[in-house]
Design a protein around this motif. Structure first.
Motif, PDB file in Angstrom:
ATOM      1  N   ALA A 159       0.810  -1.176   0.000  1.00  0.00           N
ATOM      2  CA  ALA A 159      -0.004  -0.070  -0.005  1.00  0.00           C
ATOM      3  C   ALA A 159       0.815   1.173   0.163  1.00  0.00           C
ATOM      4  CB  ALA A 159      -0.893   0.051   1.055  1.00  0.00           C
ATOM      5  N   PRO A 160       1.656   1.421   0.868  1.00  0.00           N
ATOM      6  CA  PRO A 160       2.491   2.535   0.603  1.00  0.00           C
ATOM      7  C   PRO A 160       3.107   2.669  -0.583  1.00  0.00           C
ATOM      8  CG  PRO A 160       2.941   1.497   3.012  1.00  0.00           C
ATOM      9  CD  PRO A 160       2.268   0.553   2.146  1.00  0.00           C
ATOM     10  N   VAL A 163       0.562   3.995  -3.165  1.00  0.00           N
ATOM     11  CA  VAL A 163       0.217   5.478  -2.765  1.00  0.00           C
ATOM     12  C   VAL A 163       1.505   6.292  -3.319  1.00  0.00           C
ATOM     13  CG1 VAL A 163      -0.241   7.258  -1.210  1.00  0.00           C
ATOM     14  CG2 VAL A 163      -1.277   4.949  -0.837  1.00  0.00           C
ATOM     15  N   PHE A 167       0.708   9.085  -6.149  1.00  0.00           N
ATOM     16  CA  PHE A 167       0.530  10.365  -5.791  1.00  0.00           C
ATOM     17  C   PHE A 167       2.055  10.556  -5.342  1.00  0.00           C
ATOM     18  CE2 PHE A 167      -3.353   8.127  -4.717  1.00  0.00           C
ATOM     19  CZ  PHE A 167      -4.372   8.806  -5.768  1.00  0.00           C
ATOM     20  N   ALA A 171       2.462  12.061  -1.687  1.00  0.00           N
ATOM     21  CA  ALA A 171       2.968  10.934  -0.924  1.00  0.00           C
ATOM     22  C   ALA A 171       4.194  11.248  -0.115  1.00  0.00           C
ATOM     23  CB  ALA A 171       3.136   9.648  -1.828  1.00  0.00           C
TER      24      ALA A 171
END
Length: 203
Positions: A159-160, A163, A167, A171
């Motif tokens: 997920a990190p 993201v 973005f 981010a």
């Protein structure tokens, strides 16, 4: 596979695991190091569930000889409850391990080892993998039935990075804030996750 175990993937990544993933996207080689970390997570989770499934397969867990299986299931629930209580009692003392700070300059090798060791050796993750292995054994299912759980675990770990890729500029600003919040509230994430999965195991 019983879909009730799918949320356990959240517990697999709660704490230093997800904080490591957040740190890796702030490194100079964010994509390379993060991918190596994901490979370590996937390897450890797959090996851990396979071992748990094999060990559980040695016991008479399937119905009608399911008394031992139910006992083991409630035992795992008790362990998760104890972990939740321990996190609550020590909430004021819980601090991130010092080695997290060393990950800021990590390379791919460190990323892979971090994913491998965090998932393979962290006590709460070991309990989760045992839970999944017992579920597979109780229903007489092969390791492939755990693919949704393994996929969910890797997806949460990714997920990190996702993201970050989608973005990038935002981010870069958000990742340190999220990391700091998880550092301060990791005990709360663990407590809530453990309580949820105790309910899933006993109901």
């Amino acid at each position: 596979m019983d879909l009730a175990v799918l949320p356990l993937a959240v517990t697999m990544m709660a704490g230093p695991q997800i904080m490591s993933a957040l740190i890796f996207v702030t490194t100079r080689r964010a994509v390379t190091v993060s991918c190596a970390f994901l490979a370590g997570v996937a390897t450890a989770a797959t090996a851990g569930v396979a071992l748990a499934r094999w060990l559980a397969g040695l016991l008479p867990l399937t119905r009608p000889a399911g008394a031992l299986g139910e006992l083991l299931q409630y035992g795992l629930a008790a362990v998760l409850l104890a972990v939740a209580v321990g996190n609550w009692v020590r909430r004021a003392e819980v601090k991130p391990p010092a080695w997290l700070g060393t990950l800021l300059n990590a390379g791919p090798g460190t990323g892979f080892r971090t994913g491998l060791l965090l998932i393979g050796l962290f006590p709460s993750d070991v309990v989760v993998m045992l839970t999944v292995g017992v579920q597979l054994a109780r229903h007489g299912q092969p390791l492939t039935a755990a693919l949704p759980f393994l996929g969910a675990t890797v997806l949460i770990a990714a997920a990190p990075l996702l993201v970050f890729l989608l973005f990038r500029r935002r981010a870069e600003r958000f990742a340190p804030v999220a990391r700091d919040w998880l550092t301060a509230h990791s005990w709360l994430v663990n407590v809530l996750a453990c309580l949820l999965f105790v309910l899933l195991l006993v109901l």
